[in-house]
Write an enzyme that holds these catalytic residues in place. Structure first.
Site, short mmCIF file in Angstrom:
data_model
loop_
_atom_site.label_atom_id
_atom_site.label_comp_id
_atom_site.label_asym_id
_atom_site.label_seq_id
_atom_site.Cartn_x
_atom_site.Cartn_y
_atom_site.Cartn_z
N LYS A 121 -3.39 -2.98 -4.59
CA LYS A 121 -2.40 -3.34 -3.58
C LYS A 121 -3.07 -3.48 -2.20
O LYS A 121 -3.95 -2.69 -1.87
CB LYS A 121 -1.39 -2.19 -3.55
CG LYS A 121 -0.13 -2.43 -2.80
CD LYS A 121 0.65 -1.13 -2.71
CE LYS A 121 -0.06 -0.13 -1.84
NZ LYS A 121 0.73 0.99 -1.37
N LYS A 132 -3.02 10.14 -4.00
CA LYS A 132 -3.48 10.76 -2.75
C LYS A 132 -4.21 12.07 -3.02
O LYS A 132 -5.16 12.41 -2.33
CB LYS A 132 -2.29 11.01 -1.78
CG LYS A 132 -1.70 9.73 -1.23
CD LYS A 132 -2.29 9.33 0.11
CE LYS A 132 -2.10 7.88 0.47
NZ LYS A 132 -0.76 7.55 0.95
N LYS A 150 -3.55 -0.37 4.13
CA LYS A 150 -4.20 -0.02 5.40
C LYS A 150 -5.48 0.75 5.13
O LYS A 150 -6.41 0.73 5.93
CB LYS A 150 -3.28 0.86 6.24
CG LYS A 150 -2.00 0.22 6.67
CD LYS A 150 -1.02 1.28 7.21
CE LYS A 150 0.41 0.85 6.97
NZ LYS A 150 1.38 1.92 7.14
P1 TYM Z 1 4.12 2.53 4.16
O1 TYM Z 1 3.92 2.95 5.57
O2 TYM Z 1 3.00 2.68 3.21
O3 TYM Z 1 4.55 1.01 4.10
C1 TYM Z 1 5.65 0.47 4.85
C2 TYM Z 1 6.41 -0.54 4.00
O4 TYM Z 1 5.54 -1.60 3.58
C3 TYM Z 1 5.61 -1.75 2.16
N1 TYM Z 1 4.27 -2.16 1.66
C4 TYM Z 1 4.03 -3.28 0.96
N2 TYM Z 1 4.84 -4.26 0.53
C5 TYM Z 1 4.27 -5.27 -0.17
N3 TYM Z 1 2.95 -5.33 -0.45
C6 TYM Z 1 2.09 -4.36 -0.04
N4 TYM Z 1 0.80 -4.45 -0.31
C7 TYM Z 1 2.64 -3.28 0.69
N5 TYM Z 1 2.08 -2.16 1.25
C8 TYM Z 1 3.10 -1.49 1.83
C9 TYM Z 1 6.00 -0.37 1.65
O5 TYM Z 1 6.57 -0.44 0.37
C10 TYM Z 1 6.96 0.09 2.71
O6 TYM Z 1 8.25 -0.42 2.46
N6 TYM Z 1 6.70 6.35 2.14
C11 TYM Z 1 6.83 5.14 2.95
C12 TYM Z 1 7.40 5.41 4.33
C13 TYM Z 1 8.75 6.08 4.32
C14 TYM Z 1 9.98 5.48 3.94
C15 TYM Z 1 10.96 6.49 4.15
C16 TYM Z 1 10.34 4.23 3.44
C17 TYM Z 1 9.02 7.36 4.72
N7 TYM Z 1 10.35 7.59 4.62
C18 TYM Z 1 12.30 6.25 3.85
C19 TYM Z 1 11.68 4.00 3.16
C20 TYM Z 1 12.65 5.00 3.34
C21 TYM Z 1 5.43 4.54 3.14
O7 TYM Z 1 4.43 5.21 3.01
O8 TYM Z 1 5.42 3.25 3.57
#
Ligand code: TYM
Length: 327
Positions: free
Chosen positions: A193, A112, A196
């Protein structure tokens, strides 16, 4: 004792099938047996440039997607992170336990800060500590996430260990719960990966049947010759078929592949069909929920109330443990 589950998702754009099969579908499954807390993490989302006017709508859309995907507010606590201010307070306490070196090694921070060179803010750096606070505020022992969050989760475990070591046993060490599709790749660039932030890389939960089929048909399958290994694009299609199709379909195409006669003209429509089949009812539920917009905010407000009961209790305990209260 029942397991406590916590997970979060950023309201940074449409929820896509990577989020769904990597995390959200698992959230729904876990609500059947465990005490679950799921948060739309708006405080994380503001660490990268965003449109102020659009944020409330993004939060609303994320909630709509999650509810449509099957989260039942009667069986879990669904809330917006910033409505529960204890998250940032615990983050501050944890800041005194997290090492700068460990945060500098976080690959998401490195990516990032490369991507937003002109805005490498302290929030972006501190992001994983807030994530640790999210999880530990609820004393969660299970965190259903995709593979990209494993490094952050390891840091949460380390922070829990440090806290317990210095101030007495308080927090469990949270474990990840991964699905077989923990890393879905971008359809248009299968070495990266699905995300979004990469246009054309994803299928969103709100896409129509036609859009889904079109995107799968256009998926990149060949990225140059690879000795004896399935190319990343083909592997990704198999991952999606495993996640959305039947074991028989997977076996059928695996046999074709092994015989060297895999036909994309058959595989792609099968994958598209399987995804479209699962997303159709989600899209319908989404439309039904959207026709009553007040209902979604009510669910989120009620969720924040319930989350705060637990959050306040943990904060009281953490403050006391750290000597921030008179005896
Ligand atoms: P975020 O918003 O990027 O994604 C949400 C969830 O989706 C999973 N994910 C994927 N899984 C498989 N293949 C992909 N291409 C893919 N892209 C995203 C992510 O691993 C996630 O589980 N930092 C976290 C949000 C967060 C969080 C937390 C998660 C904040 N606090 C506490 C768990 C516990 C994030 O940016 O997820």
């Amino acid at each position: 004792m029942a397991t406590r589950v916590f997970s979060g998702i950023q309201p940074t754009g449409a929820i896509h099938i990577g989020n769904y099969v990597g995390a959200v579908r698992n959230w729904v499954r876990l609500t059947r047996e465990h005490e679950c807390y799921f948060s739309i993490v708006d405080l994380h989302a503001i660490t990268i440039p965003y449109e102020v006017k659009e944020l409330p709508a993004r939060i609303y859309e994320a909630a709509l997607d999650l509810l449509a995907a099957g989260l039942d507010p009667e069986r879990c606590v669904l809330f917006v992170q910033s409505y529960v201010p204890e998250h940032t307070e615990l983050c501050w306490l944890f800041n005194t336990l997290a090492s700068v070196g460990a945060l500098e090694r976080m690959t998401q921070f490195k990516d990032k800060s490369e991507q937003f060179r002109e805005n490498v803010n302290v929030g972006l750096f501190d992001y994983p500590v807030l994530q640790a606070a999210d999880i530990l505020l609820y004393k969660a022992d299970l965190v259903p996430v995709g593979e990209d969050q494993l490094q952050h989760l390891e840091l949460s475990r380390e922070i829990a260990r440090r806290f317990n070591h210095h101030f007495g046993d308080t927090f469990p060490e949270p474990k990840p719960a991964l699905t077989p599709a923990a890393r879905v790749m971008a359809l248009n660039e299968p070495t990266r990966k699905m995300s979004k932030s990469i246009p054309g890389s994803f299928i969103s939960l709100a896409d129509t049947d036609q859009e889904i089929r079109k995107k799968v048909n256009r998926a990149v399958t060949d990225v140059g010759p690879l000795e004896g290994e399935m190319s990343p694009g083909v592997k990704n299609l198999f991952t999606l078929l495993e996640a959305f199709g039947t074991p028989e379909q997977v076996a059928h195409f695996q046999a074709q592949y092994d015989a060297g006669s895999l036909r994309y003209s058959e595989l792609k429509p099968a994958v598209g069909e399987a995804i479209a089949g699962e997303l159709a009812p989600i899209r319908e539920r989404r439309a039904a929920l959207a026709s009553e917009p007040g209902g979604v905010w009510e669910i989120l407000d009620a969720g924040a109330e319930r989350a705060r009961v637990v959050a306040r209790r943990t904060m009281e305990e953490a403050r006391e443990r750290m000597g921030l209260r008179r005896k």
